[in-house]
Design an enzyme around this catalytic site. Structure first.
Site, mmCIF file in Angstrom:
data_model
loop_
_atom_site.group_PDB
_atom_site.id
_atom_site.type_symbol
_atom_site.label_atom_id
_atom_site.label_comp_id
_atom_site.label_asym_id
_atom_site.label_seq_id
_atom_site.Cartn_x
_atom_site.Cartn_y
_atom_site.Cartn_z
ATOM 1 N NE ARG A 1 -1.372 1.463 3.839
ATOM 2 C CZ ARG A 1 -0.743 2.594 4.153
ATOM 3 N NH1 ARG A 1 -0.985 3.704 3.486
ATOM 4 N NH2 ARG A 1 0.140 2.595 5.132
ATOM 5 C CB CYS A 2 1.887 3.935 -1.796
ATOM 6 S SG CYS A 2 1.005 4.034 -3.360
ATOM 7 C CB SER A 3 -0.261 7.411 1.990
ATOM 8 O OG SER A 3 0.029 6.501 3.030
ATOM 9 C CB THR A 4 0.219 10.302 -2.031
ATOM 10 O OG1 THR A 4 1.588 10.006 -2.378
ATOM 11 C CG2 THR A 4 0.170 10.771 -0.589
ATOM 12 C CD GLN B 1 3.616 7.639 -0.639
ATOM 13 O OE1 GLN B 1 2.584 7.011 -0.460
ATOM 14 N NE2 GLN B 1 4.380 8.037 0.377
#
Length: 219
Positions: A10-13, A16
């Protein structure tokens, strides 16, 4: 029974990249087609399609593999909830090369420490974001929510409405916005004063004015 490794990253933005996490999971033995991802979603958001798919894909005897605990959850309760649910289903949880064992007191303590740090880091990020926004706002660099229609479009909405040939519903459909947006646009339209009775255009439609089209029953 053969153990299957299911990976989650997972990445937040949207800025990324998941390449490094994918590579780490593949290095841990997870097949590329068994890696589920969430892109642009924070760990505090429990509504994550990729995580839901990963949790649905693992079966008893399988192992869910994540590069780090903070990719799985950003709060202690969420991390504990996911881990406990996996254990109850007979599924192992691997954090990198370490397999979480709830029966091991040291392993359980280490897991809780990691979850606490993940939550602490998330709280710090939110705090810094709020502070940054406050500083930007004080310097006049942070503007509020911008109108959905440009100044030119707002003038055109006003012109078309004043011509009496389009209802509020027509204008909303033509400009692909909601009716409350049209009411707000007419209320604050460039170079025009608010329409009579539109003290709160986001609520019910205004009282009828001399322009009968504003209260067209077909709206």
């Amino acid at each position: 029974m053969t153990t299957i490794l299911i990976g989650y990253a997972r990445c937040s933005t949207d800025r990324q990249d998941l390449t490094a996490q994918r590579a780490a999971l593949e290095g841990l033995g997870v097949a590329p087609d068994r890696i589920y991802t969430d892109h642009g979603l924070t760990g505090t958001n429990r509504a994550r399609p990729g995580l839901d798919q990963a949790l649905a894909a693992v079966r008893r005897g399988d192992t869910l593999v994540v590069p780090k605990l903070d990719r799985l959850a950003r709060s202690v309760p969420d991390a504990r909830g996911i881990a406990d649910a996996l254990i109850e289903r007979g599924i192992k949880l691997a954090l990198g090369t370490s397999v979480y064992d709830p029966a091991d007191p040291m392993g359980k303590m280490f897991f809780n420490i990691l979850a606490t740090f993940a939550e602490f880091e998330s709280d710090l990020i939110r705090l810094r974001t709020r502070e940054g926004m406050a500083i930007a706002r004080s310097r006049g660099k942070l503007r509020g929510k911008q109108p959905k229609l440009s100044a030119k479009q707002q003038r055109e909405v006003r012109r078309m409405h004043d011509a009496g040939e389009h209802s509020i519903g027509d204008l909303a459909e033509l400009f692909t916005v909601s009716r409350p947006t049209i009411y707000r646009t007419l209320s604050r339209s460039v170079g025009s004063s608010p329409l009579p009775g539109e003290t709160d255009p986001s609520m019910a439609r205004p009282r009828p004015t001399t322009n009968a089209r504003l209260s067209d029953p077909a709206d």
